[in-house]
Design a protein around this motif. Structure first.
Motif, mmCIF file in Angstrom:
data_model
loop_
_atom_site.group_PDB
_atom_site.id
_atom_site.type_symbol
_atom_site.label_atom_id
_atom_site.label_comp_id
_atom_site.label_asym_id
_atom_site.label_seq_id
_atom_site.Cartn_x
_atom_site.Cartn_y
_atom_site.Cartn_z
ATOM 1 N N SER A 168 6.405 5.201 8.302
ATOM 2 C CA SER A 168 6.520 5.322 6.845
ATOM 3 C C SER A 168 7.375 6.525 6.467
ATOM 4 O O SER A 168 8.265 6.433 5.608
ATOM 5 C CB SER A 168 5.124 5.451 6.231
ATOM 6 O OG SER A 168 5.209 5.759 4.860
ATOM 7 N N GLU A 171 11.067 5.859 7.448
ATOM 8 C CA GLU A 171 11.706 4.903 6.543
ATOM 9 C C GLU A 171 12.159 5.581 5.259
ATOM 10 O O GLU A 171 13.257 5.310 4.750
ATOM 11 C CB GLU A 171 10.749 3.749 6.238
ATOM 12 C CG GLU A 171 10.591 2.779 7.402
ATOM 13 C CD GLU A 171 9.509 1.742 7.171
ATOM 14 O OE1 GLU A 171 9.517 0.723 7.874
ATOM 15 O OE2 GLU A 171 8.643 1.964 6.289
ATOM 16 N N LYS A 172 11.349 6.455 4.717
ATOM 17 C CA LYS A 172 11.743 7.190 3.512
ATOM 18 C C LYS A 172 12.953 8.072 3.793
ATOM 19 O O LYS A 172 13.872 8.170 2.969
ATOM 20 C CB LYS A 172 10.577 8.028 3.007
ATOM 21 C CG LYS A 172 9.433 7.208 2.428
ATOM 22 C CD LYS A 172 8.321 8.104 1.904
ATOM 23 C CE LYS A 172 7.177 7.286 1.322
ATOM 24 N NZ LYS A 172 6.067 8.139 0.821
ATOM 25 N N GLU A 176 14.756 3.974 2.807
ATOM 26 C CA GLU A 176 13.954 2.797 2.484
ATOM 27 C C GLU A 176 12.687 3.245 1.759
ATOM 28 O O GLU A 176 12.354 4.430 1.715
ATOM 29 C CB GLU A 176 13.608 2.036 3.769
ATOM 30 C CG GLU A 176 14.843 1.628 4.567
ATOM 31 C CD GLU A 176 14.477 1.010 5.902
ATOM 32 O OE1 GLU A 176 13.342 0.502 6.019
ATOM 33 O OE2 GLU A 176 15.312 1.055 6.818
ATOM 34 N N SER A 177 11.955 2.286 1.227
ATOM 35 C CA SER A 177 10.772 2.652 0.440
ATOM 36 C C SER A 177 9.644 3.177 1.321
ATOM 37 O O SER A 177 8.954 4.141 0.979
ATOM 38 C CB SER A 177 10.280 1.458 -0.378
ATOM 39 O OG SER A 177 9.704 0.471 0.478
ATOM 40 N N THR A 179 6.940 1.831 1.690
ATOM 41 C CA THR A 179 5.667 1.555 1.015
ATOM 42 C C THR A 179 4.732 0.706 1.868
ATOM 43 O O THR A 179 3.538 1.013 2.002
ATOM 44 C CB THR A 179 5.908 0.856 -0.329
ATOM 45 O OG1 THR A 179 6.719 1.700 -1.144
ATOM 46 C CG2 THR A 179 4.592 0.574 -1.028
ATOM 47 N N GLU A 180 5.269 -0.368 2.450
ATOM 48 C CA GLU A 180 4.417 -1.272 3.221
ATOM 49 C C GLU A 180 3.785 -0.568 4.416
ATOM 50 O O GLU A 180 2.572 -0.668 4.647
ATOM 51 C CB GLU A 180 5.219 -2.481 3.705
ATOM 52 C CG GLU A 180 4.373 -3.493 4.477
ATOM 53 C CD GLU A 180 5.165 -4.711 4.913
ATOM 54 O OE1 GLU A 180 4.600 -5.528 5.659
ATOM 55 O OE2 GLU A 180 6.340 -4.830 4.515
ATOM 56 N N SER A 181 4.588 0.152 5.171
ATOM 57 C CA SER A 181 4.047 0.845 6.336
ATOM 58 C C SER A 181 3.094 1.964 5.918
ATOM 59 O O SER A 181 2.109 2.238 6.612
ATOM 60 C CB SER A 181 5.178 1.410 7.202
ATOM 61 O OG SER A 181 6.047 2.219 6.441
ATOM 62 N N TYR A 182 3.361 2.599 4.763
ATOM 63 C CA TYR A 182 2.463 3.649 4.277
ATOM 64 C C TYR A 182 1.096 3.065 3.923
ATOM 65 O O TYR A 182 0.055 3.640 4.268
ATOM 66 C CB TYR A 182 3.057 4.347 3.066
ATOM 67 C CG TYR A 182 2.124 5.380 2.464
ATOM 68 C CD1 TYR A 182 1.934 6.612 3.087
ATOM 69 C CD2 TYR A 182 1.403 5.104 1.292
ATOM 70 C CE1 TYR A 182 1.056 7.552 2.563
ATOM 71 C CE2 TYR A 182 0.537 6.041 0.763
ATOM 72 C CZ TYR A 182 0.371 7.264 1.400
ATOM 73 O OH TYR A 182 -0.502 8.184 0.869
ATOM 74 N N LEU A 183 1.099 1.921 3.248
ATOM 75 C CA LEU A 183 -0.167 1.291 2.881
ATOM 76 C C LEU A 183 -0.942 0.862 4.128
ATOM 77 O O LEU A 183 -2.174 0.985 4.173
ATOM 78 C CB LEU A 183 0.086 0.091 1.967
ATOM 79 C CG LEU A 183 0.615 0.424 0.564
ATOM 80 C CD1 LEU A 183 0.935 -0.859 -0.204
ATOM 81 C CD2 LEU A 183 -0.397 1.269 -0.205
ATOM 82 N N ARG A 186 -2.465 4.037 5.545
ATOM 83 C CA ARG A 186 -3.651 4.485 4.807
ATOM 84 C C ARG A 186 -4.840 3.579 5.085
ATOM 85 O O ARG A 186 -5.974 4.058 5.214
ATOM 86 C CB ARG A 186 -3.349 4.488 3.298
ATOM 87 C CG ARG A 186 -2.234 5.423 2.880
ATOM 88 C CD ARG A 186 -2.517 6.852 3.263
ATOM 89 N NE ARG A 186 -3.758 7.358 2.703
ATOM 90 C CZ ARG A 186 -4.190 8.601 2.863
ATOM 91 N NH1 ARG A 186 -3.489 9.454 3.603
ATOM 92 N NH2 ARG A 186 -5.319 9.000 2.320
#
Length: 215
Positions: A168, A171-172, A176-177, A179-183, A186
């Motif tokens: 995550s 990717e940032k 890239e966002s 977001t998916e890997s961050y969620l 978590r």
């Protein structure tokens, strides 16, 4: 447990980057991936109870000496407060404020009854007048991952969460966002927290009984 190199290559594969054969002299984006993995690693250690980090230290007092260094992979703040024990008598040695010796007498000597923290040393009062044997528990202090063969102190089944958190962040960095890997990270972290009760470590047999029977 997987090596740091293997974990980094997993992150690189997931983010569409070329794998590497070594982390030595790493360039972009490998250097960033390694930095992000260490950030994620320390976040997981901070948020989760990792019982394998709990270790036992011992010391033998010297007559006339009140301050003692802790184990090399610890610091004074990682000593578990109610775990210090006189192993000769099996009696707990409770923690006191650093001002306690001033109140009770700086020149007092005898078998240590309390300990306090000062600087990075474990200090005893009264000052020992003989050789006494003490033991204590402490949380081992991990170090950053750097070399190819370095391994984390996390259980092997937690590595997927470590990879997701690193992914995550990378990717940032790559624009890239993330977001998916961050969620997913978590969610994985929450599942691990539910599996690891956030309460004091179970009392161990032997000297580690706590002071006054309190948890």
């Amino acid at each position: 447990m997987s090596s740091a190199l293997r974990l980094i290559n997993e992150v690189l594969r997931r983010t569409g980057q070329l794998e590497v054969t070594t982390l030595a002299d790493a360039q972009t984006p490998v250097s960033q991936a390694l930095s992000f993995m260490n950030e994620t690693y320390w976040e997981m250690l901070h948020r989760l109870k990792v019982q394998r980090l709990l270790k036992t230290g011992t010391l033998a007092t010297t007559p006339g000496t009140f301050a003692y260094p802790v184990a090399g992979d610890a610091d004074i703040n990682s000593v578990v407060s109610d775990s210090v024990m006189d192993t000769d008598t099996q009696q707990s040695i409770p923690e006191a404020d650093y001002s306690y010796p001033i109140q009770q007498g700086l020149l007092a000597t005898g078998r240590p009854r309390v300990f306090y923290r000062f600087g990075n040393q474990l200090c005893l009062h009264p000052t020992p007048d003989g050789i006494y044997h003490l033991a204590y528990h402490y949380w081992r202090q991990p170090v950053d991952l750097q070399a190819d063969d370095d391994q984390t102190l996390l259980p092997p089944d937690w590595e997927k969460v470590l990879v997701l958190g690193t992914q995550s962040r990378l990717e940032k960095f790559l624009g890239e966002s993330g977001t998916e890997s961050y969620l997913l990270f978590r969610d994985g972290l929450d599942r691990l927290r539910r599996r690891s009760p956030m309460k004091p470590a179970p009392r161990m047999k032997g000297f580690y009984r706590g002071y006054g029977g309190h948890c």
